[in-house]
Enzyme design. Structure first.
Site, PDB file in Angstrom:
ATOM      1  N   GLU A 275       0.972  -1.385  -0.084  1.00  0.00           N
ATOM      2  CA  GLU A 275      -0.260   0.362  -0.523  1.00  0.00           C
ATOM      3  C   GLU A 275       0.706   1.218  -0.032  1.00  0.00           C
ATOM      4  O   GLU A 275       0.369   2.209   0.425  1.00  0.00           O
ATOM      5  CB  GLU A 275      -1.229  -0.609   1.588  1.00  0.00           C
TER       6      GLU A 275
ATOM      7  N   SER B 157      -6.496  -3.370   1.954  1.00  0.00           N
ATOM      8  CA  SER B 157      -6.946  -2.534   0.967  1.00  0.00           C
ATOM      9  C   SER B 157      -7.419  -4.068  -0.236  1.00  0.00           C
ATOM     10  O   SER B 157      -7.181  -3.333  -1.266  1.00  0.00           O
ATOM     11  CB  SER B 157      -5.221  -1.548   0.224  1.00  0.00           C
TER      12      SER B 157
ATOM     13  N   TYR C 257      -8.825   2.661  -4.860  1.00  0.00           N
ATOM     14  CA  TYR C 257      -8.237   3.376  -5.473  1.00  0.00           C
ATOM     15  C   TYR C 257      -8.693   4.502  -6.333  1.00  0.00           C
ATOM     16  O   TYR C 257      -7.748   5.112  -6.570  1.00  0.00           O
ATOM     17  CB  TYR C 257      -7.030   3.967  -5.276  1.00  0.00           C
TER      18      TYR C 257
ATOM     19  N   ARG D 132     -10.379   3.206  12.144  1.00  0.00           N
ATOM     20  CA  ARG D 132     -11.369   3.092  11.077  1.00  0.00           C
ATOM     21  C   ARG D 132     -12.398   1.616  10.940  1.00  0.00           C
ATOM     22  O   ARG D 132     -11.582   0.706  10.733  1.00  0.00           O
ATOM     23  CB  ARG D 132     -11.813   3.421   9.624  1.00  0.00           C
TER      24      ARG D 132
ATOM     25  N   ASP E  32     -14.495  -1.635   9.988  1.00  0.00           N
ATOM     26  CA  ASP E  32     -15.134  -1.620   8.383  1.00  0.00           C
ATOM     27  C   ASP E  32     -16.354  -2.907   8.411  1.00  0.00           C
ATOM     28  O   ASP E  32     -15.685  -4.023   9.098  1.00  0.00           O
ATOM     29  CB  ASP E  32     -14.312  -2.678   7.282  1.00  0.00           C
TER      30      ASP E  32
ATOM     31  N   GLU F   5     -13.557  -5.870  10.251  1.00  0.00           N
ATOM     32  CA  GLU F   5     -11.877  -5.477  10.735  1.00  0.00           C
ATOM     33  C   GLU F   5     -11.888  -3.991  11.070  1.00  0.00           C
ATOM     34  O   GLU F   5     -12.581  -3.559  11.096  1.00  0.00           O
ATOM     35  CB  GLU F   5     -10.477  -5.334   9.233  1.00  0.00           C
TER      36      GLU F   5
ATOM     37  N   ASN G 262      -9.050  -0.494  11.088  1.00  0.00           N
ATOM     38  CA  ASN G 262      -7.815  -0.632  10.785  1.00  0.00           C
ATOM     39  C   ASN G 262      -7.328   1.096  12.115  1.00  0.00           C
ATOM     40  O   ASN G 262      -7.983   1.491  11.525  1.00  0.00           O
ATOM     41  CB  ASN G 262      -8.086   0.400   9.564  1.00  0.00           C
TER      42      ASN G 262
ATOM     43  N   GLY H 218      -7.063   5.118   5.176  1.00  0.00           N
ATOM     44  CA  GLY H 218      -6.487   6.254   4.384  1.00  0.00           C
ATOM     45  C   GLY H 218      -6.651   7.479   4.914  1.00  0.00           C
ATOM     46  O   GLY H 218      -7.902   8.175   5.241  1.00  0.00           O
TER      47      GLY H 218
HETATM   48  N1  LIG Z   1     -16.908 -12.099   4.969  1.00  0.00           N
HETATM   49  C1  LIG Z   1     -17.041 -10.709   4.256  1.00  0.00           C
HETATM   50  N2  LIG Z   1     -18.021 -10.876   3.292  1.00  0.00           N
HETATM   51  C2  LIG Z   1     -18.195 -10.345   2.471  1.00  0.00           C
HETATM   52  N3  LIG Z   1     -17.466  -9.518   1.523  1.00  0.00           N
HETATM   53  C3  LIG Z   1     -16.293  -9.533   2.211  1.00  0.00           C
HETATM   54  C4  LIG Z   1     -15.594 -10.530   3.514  1.00  0.00           C
HETATM   55  N4  LIG Z   1     -14.952 -10.110   4.062  1.00  0.00           N
HETATM   56  C5  LIG Z   1     -13.993  -9.324   3.447  1.00  0.00           C
HETATM   57  N5  LIG Z   1     -14.762  -8.486   2.050  1.00  0.00           N
HETATM   58  C6  LIG Z   1     -14.558  -7.901   1.077  1.00  0.00           C
HETATM   59  O1  LIG Z   1     -13.061  -7.453   1.362  1.00  0.00           O
HETATM   60  C7  LIG Z   1     -12.798  -6.563   1.665  1.00  0.00           C
HETATM   61  C8  LIG Z   1     -11.893  -6.846   2.340  1.00  0.00           C
HETATM   62  O2  LIG Z   1     -12.171  -6.819   3.672  1.00  0.00           O
HETATM   63  P1  LIG Z   1     -11.364  -6.087   3.886  1.00  0.00           P
HETATM   64  O3  LIG Z   1     -11.238  -7.421   5.560  1.00  0.00           O
HETATM   65  O4  LIG Z   1     -12.163  -4.689   5.006  1.00  0.00           O
HETATM   66  O5  LIG Z   1     -10.260  -6.498   4.526  1.00  0.00           O
HETATM   67  P2  LIG Z   1      -8.886  -4.851   3.583  1.00  0.00           P
HETATM   68  O6  LIG Z   1      -9.432  -4.038   4.031  1.00  0.00           O
HETATM   69  O7  LIG Z   1      -7.887  -4.942   5.025  1.00  0.00           O
HETATM   70  O8  LIG Z   1      -8.297  -5.705   2.649  1.00  0.00           O
HETATM   71  C9  LIG Z   1     -14.147  -5.747   2.287  1.00  0.00           C
HETATM   72  O9  LIG Z   1     -14.122  -4.631   2.423  1.00  0.00           O
HETATM   73  C10 LIG Z   1     -15.165  -6.307   1.624  1.00  0.00           C
HETATM   74  O10 LIG Z   1     -15.834  -6.082   0.575  1.00  0.00           O
HETATM   75 MG   LIG Z   2     -10.825  -3.361   5.123  1.00  0.00          MG
END
Ligand SMILES: Nc1ncnc2c1ncn2[C@@H]1O[C@H](COP(=O)(O)OP(=O)(O)O)[C@@H](O)[C@H]1O
Ligand SMILES: [Mg+2]
Length: 344
Positions: free
Chosen positions: A13, A186, A252, A291, A293, A306, A308, A312
């Site tokens: 990133e 990301s 992005y 933040r 999610d 998760e 963060n 960003g």
């Molecule tokens: N269990 C889940 N079910 C549906 N979509 C998911 C799930 N886990 C992650 N995602 C999708 O993947 C993206 C990235 O996952 P995330 O856990 O936020 O990790 P990071 O943002 O650190 O890469 C999320 O914003 C979502 O769109």
């Molecule tokens: Mg995320």
């Protein structure tokens, strides 16, 4: 004030971080601060004294490409150096009144940089300390801590590359599922999986980043995020990619997603997501800001994906949008994060 802004780093990133870092530096310069922007991995050139890098001239903002940067090439260009903190960086931070961590990804979010700064006696850096950073960076540890703290998370397992078998995923999680490296960000290395063939490809992709993965049930619903700033949850944002899902390119490339802040939720839902964001923050021992999610499932339940530690920070990023919704403009937000760092 004299502020060192650390960006870049040896992380997939790094381009996002360099862009955030430049914009933060320019905003702080605009508020009358003297700023030095440095790439934490590349470091200083060894010829210039750290002190002389602080200035007030605006810095041109670099572009983020749609593909991830070539980190091996970067390491080669630095003579194969293994140290994550480049020459002169600690001295630069010592010369500053405050250090702004504009870093993303493992290099910066996993606590190692925070711990290194603390070990060097540098305390006034922005964001959470090394414990909150470490606990939130590893999605497996984070999910266990959040779950224990009462925050709902998607059901799933930790998967160890080379030890666990894909059959375990099929029996214990089932399809569709999501495969993620434990400590990326990301959406790097993340796959949504609907078939057994896709599962093989997803495991191979994620294993290219890390040996520890998480595999969880794919939750269908609306994508939301909610920031915590100085003890309070900000108005959440709803994220709607124009096509596909919220992957690296959709995160992005400008105009790829529609972001609505405050998210069009009922009052009850808004209060609930804020409550869960604060609870997640608390469960992971985070400090100052972060933040969380979420997915709001089709049957109306929030699942925290998760948290963060260093989200960003370009003016159009999610946290700055949330701050703007309560009247905190971008430059004021950057200054507020520095003010909080000074309380450390
Ligand atoms: N269990 C889940 N079910 C549906 N979509 C998911 C799930 N886990 C992650 N995602 C999708 O993947 C993206 C990235 O996952 P995330 O856990 O936020 O990790 P990071 O943002 O650190 O890469 C999320 O914003 C979502 O769109
Ligand atoms: Mg995320």
């Amino acid at each position: 004030m004299k502020i060192a802004v650390l960006a870049g780093g040896l992380s997939p990133e790094r381009e996002v971080s360099l862009s955030s870092g430049t914009l933060i530096a320019d905003a702080l310069i605009g508020r009358g601060h003297t700023v030095a922007l440095a790439d934490v991995y590349i470091g200083l050139d060894g010829k210039t004294a750290p002190e002389s890098l602080f200035g007030t001239d605006p810095i041109p903002v670099p572009k983020i490409s749609s593909t991830e940067p070539d980190l091996e090439a970067l390491v080669r260009s630095c003579g194969g150096r293994a140290a994550l903190i480049g020459p002169g960086i600690i001295e630069l931070c010592r010369a500053a009144d405050a250090v702004f961590l504009a870093l993303h990804g493992a290099s910066g979010e996993n606590g190692m940089i925070q711990a290194s700064l603390e070990c060097a006696g540098i305390r006034h850096f922005t964001g959470t300390g090394y414990i909150g950073a470490l606990l939130s960076m590893d999605k497996d540890i984070a999910k266990r801590m959040m779950s224990a703290g009462g925050v709902p998370v998607p059901a799933g397992i930790r998967y160890r590359v080379g030890t666990d078998s894909p059959e375990r995923i099929l029996t214990e999680v089932g399809l569709p599922c999501v495969v993620k490296p434990c400590s990326c960000g990301s959406s790097v290395g993340v796959s949504r999986v609907f078939t057994e063939d896709e599962l093989r490809a997803a495991l191979e992709l994620a294993a290219g980043y890390e040996r520890y993965l998480i595999v969880e049930k794919l939750v269908t619903g609306r994508e939301l995020t909610c920031a915590v700033l100085d003890g309070e949850a900000l108005p959440p944002v709803e994220i709607i990619p124009k096509s596909g899902w919220y992957d690296y390119a959709n995160k992005y490339q400008s105009g790829a997603t529609t972001e609505i802040c405050p998210a069009p939720l009922t009052e009850e839902q808004t209060n609930e997501i804020k409550r869960l964001a604060l609870l997640a923050f608390e469960s992971l021992r985070m400090e100052e800001y972060g933040r969380a999610d979420f997915i709001l499932s089709d049957d109306g339940r929030f699942f925290c994906l998760e948290l963060n530690a260093l989200p960003g920070m370009t003016p159009t990023s999610l946290l700055p949008q949330e701050a703007a919704a309560v009247g905190i403009d971008y430059a004021s937000l950057c200054e507020k994060l520095v003010e909080m760092a000074m309380r450390k």
